[in-house]
Every structure is written in structure tokens, then in C-alpha cells.
Motif scaffolding. Structure first.
Motif, PDB file in Angstrom:
ATOM      1  N   ASN A   1       0.799  -1.228   0.000  1.00 42.46           N
ATOM      2  CA  ASN A   1       0.000   0.000   0.000  1.00 42.46           C
ATOM      3  C   ASN A   1       0.828   1.273   0.000  1.00 42.46           C
ATOM      4  N   ASP A   2       2.144   1.154   0.029  1.00 41.50           N
ATOM      5  CA  ASP A   2       2.979   2.350   0.048  1.00 41.50           C
ATOM      6  C   ASP A   2       4.195   2.131  -0.850  1.00 41.50           C
ATOM      7  N   ILE A   3       4.919   3.192  -1.111  1.00 35.62           N
ATOM      8  CA  ILE A   3       6.032   3.145  -2.056  1.00 35.62           C
ATOM      9  C   ILE A   3       7.067   2.094  -1.665  1.00 35.62           C
ATOM     10  N   LYS A   4       7.452   2.069  -0.414  1.00 33.19           N
ATOM     11  CA  LYS A   4       8.481   1.115  -0.001  1.00 33.19           C
ATOM     12  C   LYS A   4       8.032  -0.327  -0.174  1.00 33.19           C
ATOM     13  N   SER A   5       6.818  -0.641   0.258  1.00 30.44           N
ATOM     14  CA  SER A   5       6.376  -2.034   0.148  1.00 30.44           C
ATOM     15  C   SER A   5       6.172  -2.438  -1.308  1.00 30.44           C
ATOM     16  N   VAL A   6       5.709  -1.524  -2.151  1.00 31.61           N
ATOM     17  CA  VAL A   6       5.555  -1.824  -3.574  1.00 31.61           C
ATOM     18  C   VAL A   6       6.921  -2.081  -4.211  1.00 31.61           C
ATOM     19  N   CYS A   7       7.881  -1.215  -3.943  1.00 32.02           N
ATOM     20  CA  CYS A   7       9.213  -1.370  -4.540  1.00 32.02           C
ATOM     21  C   CYS A   7       9.920  -2.635  -4.062  1.00 32.02           C
ATOM     22  N   LEU A   8       9.779  -2.947  -2.791  1.00 31.84           N
ATOM     23  CA  LEU A   8      10.541  -4.048  -2.199  1.00 31.84           C
ATOM     24  C   LEU A   8       9.809  -5.391  -2.216  1.00 31.84           C
ATOM     25  N   LYS A   9       8.574  -5.431  -2.745  1.00 24.45           N
ATOM     26  CA  LYS A   9       7.834  -6.689  -2.812  1.00 24.45           C
ATOM     27  C   LYS A   9       8.643  -7.698  -3.634  1.00 24.45           C
ATOM     28  N   PRO A  10       8.922  -8.862  -3.075  1.00 20.87           N
ATOM     29  CA  PRO A  10       9.729  -9.850  -3.800  1.00 20.87           C
ATOM     30  C   PRO A  10       9.172 -10.149  -5.197  1.00 20.87           C
ATOM     31  N   SER A  11      10.073 -10.206  -6.134  1.00 21.28           N
ATOM     32  CA  SER A  11       9.810 -10.569  -7.539  1.00 21.28           C
ATOM     33  C   SER A  11       9.015  -9.538  -8.322  1.00 21.28           C
ATOM     34  N   GLN A  12       8.848  -8.328  -7.810  1.00 21.80           N
ATOM     35  CA  GLN A  12       8.121  -7.304  -8.552  1.00 21.80           C
ATOM     36  C   GLN A  12       9.043  -6.377  -9.329  1.00 21.80           C
ATOM     37  N   PHE A  13      10.107  -5.931  -8.722  1.00 21.33           N
ATOM     38  CA  PHE A  13      11.095  -5.098  -9.394  1.00 21.33           C
ATOM     39  C   PHE A  13      12.412  -5.851  -9.292  1.00 21.33           C
ATOM     40  N   SER A  14      12.835  -6.410 -10.409  1.00 19.95           N
ATOM     41  CA  SER A  14      13.935  -7.380 -10.407  1.00 19.95           C
ATOM     42  C   SER A  14      15.217  -6.834  -9.797  1.00 19.95           C
ATOM     43  N   CYS A  15      15.405  -5.533  -9.810  1.00 22.39           N
ATOM     44  CA  CYS A  15      16.639  -4.967  -9.263  1.00 22.39           C
ATOM     45  C   CYS A  15      16.804  -5.270  -7.774  1.00 22.39           C
ATOM     46  N   TRP A  16      15.700  -5.581  -7.075  1.00 18.91           N
ATOM     47  CA  TRP A  16      15.767  -5.898  -5.644  1.00 18.91           C
ATOM     48  C   TRP A  16      15.831  -7.404  -5.367  1.00 18.91           C
ATOM     49  N   ASN A  17      15.717  -8.225  -6.404  1.00 17.09           N
ATOM     50  CA  ASN A  17      15.814  -9.673  -6.191  1.00 17.09           C
ATOM     51  C   ASN A  17      17.200 -10.019  -5.658  1.00 17.09           C
TER      52      ASN A  17
ATOM     53  N   ALA B   1      19.247 -12.391  -6.100  1.00 19.10           N
ATOM     54  CA  ALA B   1      20.241 -12.892  -7.058  1.00 19.10           C
ATOM     55  C   ALA B   1      20.559 -11.890  -8.174  1.00 19.10           C
ATOM     56  N   ASP B   2      19.850 -10.786  -8.237  1.00 23.97           N
ATOM     57  CA  ASP B   2      20.071  -9.821  -9.307  1.00 23.97           C
ATOM     58  C   ASP B   2      21.340  -9.013  -9.038  1.00 23.97           C
ATOM     59  N   PRO B   3      22.236  -8.909 -10.018  1.00 24.61           N
ATOM     60  CA  PRO B   3      23.474  -8.137  -9.814  1.00 24.61           C
ATOM     61  C   PRO B   3      23.231  -6.663  -9.503  1.00 24.61           C
ATOM     62  N   ASN B   4      22.076  -6.132  -9.909  1.00 29.47           N
ATOM     63  CA  ASN B   4      21.758  -4.732  -9.604  1.00 29.47           C
ATOM     64  C   ASN B   4      21.597  -4.486  -8.110  1.00 29.47           C
ATOM     65  N   ARG B   5      21.128  -5.489  -7.380  1.00 27.78           N
ATOM     66  CA  ARG B   5      20.877  -5.310  -5.940  1.00 27.78           C
ATOM     67  C   ARG B   5      22.133  -4.830  -5.209  1.00 27.78           C
TER      68      ARG B   5
END
Length: 154
Positions: free
Chosen positions: A65-81, A83-87
Motif C-alpha cells: 500500500n505504500d512506495i516502499k512495500s511496492v518497490c521491495l515486494k519480492p519478484s516485482q522489481f527485479s533490481c531488488w531480487n 540474485a540480481d546483480p543490480n541489488r
């Protein structure tokens, strides 16, 4: 120093959930769209804001329901996964990085409500390089930079 949050402007962080809303959004934009022109980065920010608005209009939604939870929801924005090198890059960003500085300016505007939505309410996007299952049968509402944007994805 401890293993808890270390100021993001001086050292790598260990837990993105401890960052401010602007920081999480800026780092998400960096991870997802740093190679885009201004309009492309703003469009990705709009998708995140549209997801928040969609969730809040329903009282709750699975992606948060908020920016942080949307961005950090697993498997939604791959950069936070994990195993993703972007993380790793996102956790160690320098405030001097020009692309990050641009993303942070956009994030501040987005959080302040000063970012016009060029995506027509899109809650999903992908690059031209992929063909996600959820996009099949749907017509994009916008094409901005290297991304296609969609809404009304079930």
C-alpha cells in the motif's frame, strides 16, 4: 560500526527496508531505468505511484500500500531480487553517481506529488527485450523509451 543500517551516503547499506521512501524509490528507479531518458525514468516512477494508488483505493493489495512495500515486494522489481546483480549496486550507490542523482530528483518529485503520469495509469511495464506471460493478450497503453506500459492487468 554495527551491521545495522549505515548511512547510505557514506557506506553500503544492509537492509533496504530501513531507507526512506525517497531513497527506496530512487534506488528502484536507478535499478530499473537508469539507462533511460528522463521521460522513461519518470514513467517507471509513475507505475510505482499507480500501484500505490490502486492498492489504497481498494484498502489493500498484495503488492503493498505504500512506495516502499511496492518497490521491495519480492519478484516485482527485479533490481531488488537477491540474485540480481543490480541489488549489490543499489545497496552501495554513491550520492555522486549522476544517474542516481537524477533518479533521486525524480523520486523527490514523485513523493511530493509533482510528477505527471505519462503512462495513463499503468501498473505494469516491461522492456522490448522480454515477453512476460502477464502481458500476453493485452495492448500497451504507452511506449516510453525502451518500455511498454500496461494497465488493467489481472
Amino acid at each position: 560500526m554495527t551491521d545495522t543500517l549505515i548511512r547510505p551516503d557514506t557506506s553500503p547499506i544492509t537492509d533496504p527496508a530501513t531507507l526512506s521512501e525517497v531513497e527506496v524509490l530512487a534506488r528502484t528507479l536507478y535499478g530499473e531505468a537508469r539507462g533511460e531518458e528522463l521521460a522513461g525514468i519518470e514513467a517507471v516512477a509513475s507505475v510505482i505511484l499507480n500501484r500505490v494508488a490502486f492498492a489504497q483505493s481498494r484498502g489493500h493489495y498484495w503488492w503493498g500500500n505504500d512506495i516502499k512495500s511496492v518497490c521491495l515486494k519480492p519478484s516485482q522489481f527485479s533490481c531488488w531480487n537477491k540474485a540480481d546483480p543490480n541489488r549489490k549496486k543499489l545497496l552501495a550507490l554513491s550520492p555522486r553517481d549522476p544517474a542516481y542523482r537524477l533518479c533521486k530528483r525524480i523520486a523527490k518529485r514523485a513523493v511530493a506529488g509533482d510528477l505527471p503520469d505519462q503512462t495513463e495509469g499503468a501498473t505494469h511495464y516491461h522492456t522490448h527485450a522480454v515477453d512476460p506471460f502477464w502481458a500476453r493478450g493485452h495492448v500497451p497503453v504507452a511506449e516510453i523509451g525502451n518500455h511498454l506500459f500496461y494497465k488493467n492487468i489481472g
